[in-house]
Write an enzyme that holds these catalytic residues in place. Structure first.
Site, PDB file in Angstrom:
ATOM      1  N   GLY A 247      15.964  -7.875  -0.029  1.00  7.72           N
ATOM      2  CA  GLY A 247      15.622  -6.402  -0.238  1.00  7.72           C
ATOM      3  C   GLY A 247      14.663  -5.640   0.633  1.00  7.72           C
TER       4      GLY A 247
ATOM      5  N   TYR B 119      24.678  -6.004   8.433  1.00  4.43           N
ATOM      6  CA  TYR B 119      25.841  -5.119   7.677  1.00  4.43           C
ATOM      7  C   TYR B 119      26.756  -4.544   8.596  1.00  4.43           C
ATOM      8  CZ  TYR B 119      22.842  -7.035   3.662  1.00  4.43           C
ATOM      9  OH  TYR B 119      22.177  -7.636   2.861  1.00  4.43           O
TER      10      TYR B 119
ATOM     11  N   GLU C 297      15.681 -14.474  -0.812  1.00  4.14           N
ATOM     12  CA  GLU C 297      16.926 -14.268  -0.123  1.00  4.14           C
ATOM     13  C   GLU C 297      16.993 -13.348   0.636  1.00  4.14           C
ATOM     14  OE1 GLU C 297      19.606 -13.491  -3.497  1.00  4.14           O
ATOM     15  OE2 GLU C 297      18.923 -15.599  -4.863  1.00  4.14           O
TER      16      GLU C 297
ATOM     17  N   CYS D 295      40.805   8.706  12.103  1.00  4.32           N
ATOM     18  CA  CYS D 295      41.368   9.848  11.497  1.00  4.32           C
ATOM     19  C   CYS D 295      40.692  10.272  10.327  1.00  4.32           C
ATOM     20  CB  CYS D 295      42.930   9.804  11.386  1.00  4.32           C
ATOM     21  SG  CYS D 295      43.586   9.311  12.824  1.00  4.32           S
ATOM     22  N   GLU D 296      39.378  10.497  10.172  1.00  2.00           N
ATOM     23  CA  GLU D 296      38.591  10.819   8.911  1.00  2.00           C
ATOM     24  C   GLU D 296      37.321  11.424   9.709  1.00  2.00           C
ATOM     25  OE1 GLU D 296      37.655   8.526   5.779  1.00  2.00           O
ATOM     26  OE2 GLU D 296      39.169   7.035   6.056  1.00  2.00           O
TER      27      GLU D 296
ATOM     28  N   TYR E 286      26.770   5.364   3.617  1.00  2.00           N
ATOM     29  CA  TYR E 286      25.379   5.523   2.945  1.00  2.00           C
ATOM     30  C   TYR E 286      24.685   6.672   3.796  1.00  2.00           C
ATOM     31  CZ  TYR E 286      26.287   0.534   2.285  1.00  2.00           C
ATOM     32  OH  TYR E 286      26.859  -0.770   1.884  1.00  2.00           O
TER      33      TYR E 286
HETATM   34  N1  LLP Z   1      20.605 -11.453  -2.491  1.00  2.00           N
HETATM   35  C1  LLP Z   1      21.699 -10.748  -3.185  1.00  2.00           C
HETATM   36  C2  LLP Z   1      21.873 -11.262  -4.501  1.00  2.00           C
HETATM   37  C3  LLP Z   1      22.067  -9.665  -2.528  1.00  2.00           C
HETATM   38  O1  LLP Z   1      22.956  -9.007  -3.313  1.00  2.00           O
HETATM   39  C4  LLP Z   1      21.470  -9.122  -1.196  1.00  2.00           C
HETATM   40  C5  LLP Z   1      22.181  -8.119  -0.707  1.00  2.00           C
HETATM   41  C6  LLP Z   1      20.621  -9.944  -0.708  1.00  2.00           C
HETATM   42  C7  LLP Z   1      20.050 -10.993  -1.172  1.00  2.00           C
HETATM   43  C8  LLP Z   1      19.937  -9.543   0.544  1.00  2.00           C
HETATM   44  O2  LLP Z   1      19.475  -8.501   0.731  1.00  2.00           O
HETATM   45  P1  LLP Z   1      18.628  -7.759   1.984  1.00  2.00           P
HETATM   46  O3  LLP Z   1      17.426  -8.663   2.219  1.00  2.00           O
HETATM   47  O4  LLP Z   1      19.807  -8.062   3.064  1.00  2.00           O
HETATM   48  O5  LLP Z   1      18.271  -6.440   1.695  1.00  2.00           O
HETATM   49  N2  LLP Z   1      25.678  -3.286   2.796  1.00  2.00           N
HETATM   50  C9  LLP Z   1      24.523  -2.618   2.493  1.00  2.00           C
HETATM   51  C10 LLP Z   1      23.452  -3.475   1.993  1.00  2.00           C
HETATM   52  C11 LLP Z   1      24.012  -4.308   0.692  1.00  2.00           C
HETATM   53  C12 LLP Z   1      23.149  -5.308   0.102  1.00  2.00           C
HETATM   54  C13 LLP Z   1      23.831  -6.282  -0.568  1.00  2.00           C
HETATM   55  N3  LLP Z   1      23.223  -7.328  -1.290  1.00  2.00           N
HETATM   56  C14 LLP Z   1      23.965  -1.800   3.692  1.00  2.00           C
HETATM   57  O6  LLP Z   1      24.235  -1.679   5.028  1.00  2.00           O
HETATM   58  O7  LLP Z   1      22.560  -1.332   3.631  1.00  2.00           O
END
Ligand code: LLP
Length: 442
Positions: A246, A404, A303, A375-376, A346
């Site tokens: 996160g 992502y 993670e 087309c959006e 987003y």
């Molecule tokens: N662990 C779990 C259980 C998660 O659901 C996620 C991300 C992570 C770790 C990794 O989080 P990070 O370090 O990447 O923030 N598509 C969105 C982000 C979705 C994140 C989903 N879960 C975007 O483009 O901002």
């Protein structure tokens, strides 16, 4: 033109007003591989992975969140660097095993694991399945019993910690679908402890993504320690606490125009001064989450996804047409929301840099909406972005798309998924071929 002065951000630097990835001019990659094209800097990936590993120490487990970027070559690189993997589907488990992550470094999170996915995780003997509901625990218990195999279990708890980020990617508040309440977590772990084929090993939380403050993470880590201590007093001693991922990244890079290479000029692109734009460093994040957990004597699992891969990637695209319409100037490019969904989904901000910023490309700037051919009306990559006057064929680099980006791409509007290239020094490796029309029939 002056000498070989560098100016840019990270491993993406202007040399003589041409944007490079490491030692490779992006224009050259566009010429050989075509556009749209994802380009990644290997040393950025490895530096970020190392920052986690070094700060966390040998006792901790850094499980890269495969969902951020599941390119097989990138996964192999991160596995070899010593990371584990956080997977969220049977497909990601397959990718992680294929890339060489050792099963004892793989954890599986997700609210809706299917029978065949649980079976595959047990077959591979991964470190743990992180349970997100009572029904899921029953399902895992049933499968473990059938297989006469111990299933190691973590429970994902929802700590009800609000965070400042886009509502779609905030996950740790009570109204979200993720995890279970603290009371349920305790009872599920007790249930697991009493089951002959279940072994409770961990407690996990993930409060959301793209979070730029350290406090909620520290609060989450402290929360996990409190709950684990409560469990310990009830006779269940957990091996590890998992704080999820996160950590946000800084998507803004400051004024790229300062990179202009002129005799006697020495002004690299600066990081933005505004504190609210800045994300904490990986080191400070790891310190914030590891302190409470390691002090209390628990193993630490993390993670991270975005903070390892986001800044390593750019999306190269080419201007197809420009068009004035109403009060707007549109730059229509050959990348679209199917290649990079984040702006559409987003309202995410990504910097856009001209790949060629030589004299002939400069002039009174124009405020463009940079849009794709889909087309959006929601198909845009940037809005009201001041750029040098653009013409067909001009190359643009959309930055910080390593996380992502390709991972959320699609074939919408019959468009082909782009190719991906990994750059290491002056070497380039095509790590995913551009799709062909045959893929649309597959
Ligand atoms: N662990 C779990 C259980 C998660 O659901 C996620 C991300 C992570 C770790 C990794 O989080 P990070 O370090 O990447 O923030 N598509 C969105 C982000 C979705 C994140 C989903 N879960 C975007 O483009 O901002």
């Amino acid at each position: 033109m002056s000498g070989s002065k560098l100016a840019g951000y990270g491993r993406f630097q202007y040399q003589h007003n041409q944007l490079f990835c490491e030692d490779v001019p992006l224009a050259q990659l566009a010429a050989t591989e075509g556009t749209p094209l994802y380009v990644y800097s290997q040393s950025t990936l490895l530096d970020n992975a190392q920052a986690y590993l070094k700060q966390a120490g040998e006792q901790a487990l850094v499980c890269y969140a495969v969902k951020a970027n599941g390119n097989p070559s990138i996964l192999r690189l991160l596995a070899q660097a010593g990371l584990g993997a956080d997977v969220t589907s049977g497909g990601e488990l397959f990718l992680a095993l294929h890339a060489g992550f050792t099963p004892d470094k793989i954890i599986y999170s997700g609210v809706g694991k299917l029978r065949h996915e649980i079976e595959a995780a047990l077959e591979a003997n991964i470190r743990a399945l992180h349970v997100e509901s009572a029904m899921e625990l029953e399902q895992i218990a049933a499968i473990a019993t059938e297989r006469q195999q111990i299933a190691r279990i973590g429970v994902r708890v929802n700590p009800d910690i609000p965070v400042e980020t886009h509502p779609y990617i905030s996950t740790g508040a009570a109204q979200h679908k993720f995890g279970v309440s603290p009371g349920t977590a305790v009872s599920l772990l007790h249930t697991a402890a009493q089951h002959p084929w279940l072994q409770p090993v961990g407690l996990a939380a993930h409060i959301g993504s793209q979070i730029k403050a350290l406090e909620p993470f520290a609060a989450s880590a402290n929360f996990l320690v409190g709950l684990a201590d409560e469990l310990a007093s009830g006779g269940i001693r957990l091996d590890y606490l998992d704080v999820g991922g996160g950590l946000g990244v800084t998507y803004e890079i400051g004024d790229w125009r300062l990179a202009v290479d002129e005799p006697g000029k020495e002004s690299p692109i600066s990081q933005p001064q505004a504190a609210h734009l800045q994300s904490p460093t990986i080191e400070s994040w790891v310190t914030a989450v590891s302190k409470p957990i390691q002090t209390a004597g628990y193993g630490l699992v993390m993670e991270p996804g975005r903070s390892i891969v986001a800044e390593a990637g750019v999306l190269l695209t080419q201007v197809v047409y420009t068009k004035p319409q109403g009060k707007k100037q549109f730059a229509i490019v050959d990348a679209a929301m199917n290649d990079l969904l984040r702006p559409s989904l987003y309202g995410a901000y990504h910097e856009i840099l001209p790949v060629d910023f030589t004299q002939r490309r400069r002039g009174a700037e124009v405020s463009y909406d940079v849009v794709g051919p889909i087309c959006e009306t929601g198909d845009f990559l940037a809005k009201d972005r001041a750029l040098p006057p653009l013409a067909p064929g001009d190359l643009l680099a959309i930055t910080h798309v390593g996380a992502y980006g390709f991972a959320m791409s699609s074939n919408y509007n019959g468009r082909l998924r782009p190719a991906e290239v990994l750059v290491s020094g002056s070497q380039t490796h095509l790590i995913r071929q551009r799709q062909t029309y045959q893929h649309l029939l597959g």
